[in-house]
Design a protein around this motif. Structure first.
Motif, mmCIF file in Angstrom:
data_model
loop_
_atom_site.group_PDB
_atom_site.id
_atom_site.type_symbol
_atom_site.label_atom_id
_atom_site.label_comp_id
_atom_site.label_asym_id
_atom_site.label_seq_id
_atom_site.Cartn_x
_atom_site.Cartn_y
_atom_site.Cartn_z
ATOM 1 N N PRO A 18 54.363 34.349 55.454
ATOM 2 C CA PRO A 18 55.247 33.599 54.539
ATOM 3 C C PRO A 18 55.128 34.123 53.108
ATOM 4 N N PHE A 19 56.286 34.295 52.454
ATOM 5 C CA PHE A 19 56.331 34.850 51.101
ATOM 6 C C PHE A 19 55.645 33.914 50.116
ATOM 7 N N MET A 20 54.777 34.479 49.301
ATOM 8 C CA MET A 20 54.031 33.785 48.251
ATOM 9 C C MET A 20 53.231 32.596 48.787
ATOM 10 N N ASN A 21 52.596 32.835 49.952
ATOM 11 C CA ASN A 21 51.673 31.835 50.480
ATOM 12 C C ASN A 21 50.405 31.844 49.622
ATOM 13 N N ASP A 22 49.478 30.944 49.889
ATOM 14 C CA ASP A 22 48.267 30.815 49.060
ATOM 15 C C ASP A 22 47.482 32.124 48.965
ATOM 16 N N ARG A 23 47.401 32.874 50.079
ATOM 17 C CA ARG A 23 46.640 34.127 50.056
ATOM 18 C C ARG A 23 47.313 35.165 49.162
ATOM 19 N N LEU A 25 49.361 34.569 46.646
ATOM 20 C CA LEU A 25 49.227 34.116 45.256
ATOM 21 C C LEU A 25 47.831 34.407 44.723
ATOM 22 N N GLU A 26 46.811 34.165 45.538
ATOM 23 C CA GLU A 26 45.432 34.430 45.120
ATOM 24 C C GLU A 26 45.223 35.935 44.916
ATOM 25 N N TYR A 27 45.790 36.745 45.810
ATOM 26 C CA TYR A 27 45.690 38.203 45.695
ATOM 27 C C TYR A 27 46.258 38.664 44.358
ATOM 28 N N PHE A 28 47.467 38.204 44.018
ATOM 29 C CA PHE A 28 48.098 38.629 42.766
ATOM 30 C C PHE A 28 47.397 38.032 41.551
ATOM 31 N N ARG A 29 46.899 36.795 41.675
ATOM 32 C CA ARG A 29 46.164 36.194 40.563
ATOM 33 C C ARG A 29 44.925 37.035 40.238
ATOM 34 N N ARG A 30 44.185 37.430 41.279
ATOM 35 C CA ARG A 30 42.982 38.255 41.064
ATOM 36 C C ARG A 30 43.344 39.625 40.501
ATOM 37 N N LYS A 31 44.437 40.206 41.015
ATOM 38 C CA LYS A 31 44.874 41.526 40.548
ATOM 39 C C LYS A 31 45.218 41.455 39.055
ATOM 40 N N LEU A 32 45.944 40.420 38.668
ATOM 41 C CA LEU A 32 46.324 40.235 37.263
ATOM 42 C C LEU A 32 45.096 39.987 36.389
ATOM 43 N N GLU A 33 44.183 39.161 36.874
ATOM 44 C CA GLU A 33 42.974 38.844 36.117
ATOM 45 C C GLU A 33 42.123 40.095 35.879
ATOM 46 N N THR A 34 41.962 40.912 36.915
ATOM 47 C CA THR A 34 41.188 42.153 36.805
ATOM 48 C C THR A 34 41.844 43.095 35.797
ATOM 49 N N TRP A 35 43.156 43.228 35.879
ATOM 50 C CA TRP A 35 43.907 44.109 34.968
ATOM 51 C C TRP A 35 43.736 43.624 33.531
ATOM 52 N N LYS A 36 43.859 42.325 33.325
ATOM 53 C CA LYS A 36 43.720 41.760 31.982
ATOM 54 C C LYS A 36 42.320 42.031 31.427
ATOM 55 N N ASN A 37 41.301 41.815 32.248
ATOM 56 C CA ASN A 37 39.924 42.059 31.788
ATOM 57 C C ASN A 37 39.707 43.523 31.418
ATOM 58 N N GLU A 38 40.276 44.440 32.210
ATOM 59 C CA GLU A 38 40.158 45.871 31.901
ATOM 60 C C GLU A 38 40.826 46.190 30.563
ATOM 61 N N LEU A 39 42.013 45.631 30.343
ATOM 62 C CA LEU A 39 42.726 45.870 29.084
ATOM 63 C C LEU A 39 41.941 45.318 27.895
ATOM 64 N N LEU A 40 41.350 44.136 28.053
ATOM 65 C CA LEU A 40 40.585 43.541 26.957
ATOM 66 C C LEU A 40 39.331 44.359 26.649
ATOM 67 N N GLU A 41 38.696 44.894 27.688
ATOM 68 C CA GLU A 41 37.533 45.762 27.476
ATOM 69 C C GLU A 41 37.941 47.030 26.721
ATOM 70 N N GLN A 42 39.048 47.641 27.151
ATOM 71 C CA GLN A 42 39.532 48.857 26.485
ATOM 72 C C GLN A 42 39.891 48.557 25.036
ATOM 73 N N SER A 43 40.463 47.403 24.809
ATOM 74 C CA SER A 43 40.849 47.000 23.458
ATOM 75 C C SER A 43 39.617 46.869 22.564
ATOM 76 N N ALA A 44 38.563 46.274 23.109
ATOM 77 C CA ALA A 44 37.319 46.124 22.340
ATOM 78 C C ALA A 44 36.727 47.495 22.015
ATOM 79 N N GLU A 45 36.781 48.415 22.989
ATOM 80 C CA GLU A 45 36.277 49.776 22.759
ATOM 81 C C GLU A 45 37.112 50.474 21.680
ATOM 82 N N THR A 46 38.424 50.265 21.716
ATOM 83 C CA THR A 46 39.325 50.859 20.728
ATOM 84 C C THR A 46 38.962 50.354 19.333
#
Length: 140
Positions: A18-23, A25-46
């Motif tokens: 089923p489209f956008m089931n809980d799994r 949504l959780e997969y994309f939430r984690r993917k987005l969270e990881t990407w955001k954390n990487e960007l924030l780390e790079q920003s701090a290094e910059t």
């Protein structure tokens, strides 16, 4: 607060569930969270790099080169800041149940597109139509 959804480590969203089931949504939430954390780390290094490069360079060629590098770093940082804003917006859409659906047509955005660009807000067709319309108006 919703209970955490179990997600196997090798999980990938599939078309036959089923489209956008809980799994999904959780997969994309984690993917987005990881990407955001990487960007924030790079920003701090910059930021650290920009502060370190704030010394005065006597040679004019070296100074020009350092200014060019600094301008590039600032542009990169601005691009990252805009991406973080889009990631936050995508995470809000997950919370409100709007994630994965085209903001123009309401149709589901393909899982392949979302996996490649988790901040997508339009189907590929709607995005292409939008870009064509933008290009036409830009030429005016």
């Amino acid at each position: 607060m919703k209970a955490q959804t179990f997600l196997p480590q090798d999980y990938r969203p599939a078309e036959d569930e089923p489209f956008m089931n809980d799994r999904q949504l959780e997969y994309f939430r984690r993917k987005l969270e990881t990407w955001k954390n990487e960007l924030l780390e790079q920003s701090a290094e910059t930021l650290e790099g920009l502060q370190d490069s704030g010394r005065s360079v006597p040679d004019i060629a070296d100074r020009a080169s350092e200014e060019t590098d600094r301008a590039l770093e600032l542009r990169t940082r601005d691009r990252q800041r805009k991406l973080v804003t889009k990631i936050d917006s995508a995470m809000r859409r997950i919370e409100t149940g709007e994630y994965g659906y085209c903001e123009k047509t309401g149709e589901p955005i393909s899982l392949k597109r979302l996996d490649a660009r988790p901040i997508a807000t339009m189907t590929l067709e709607a995005q292409e139509k939008h870009e064509r319309r933008e290009r036409v108006h830009r030429d005016d």
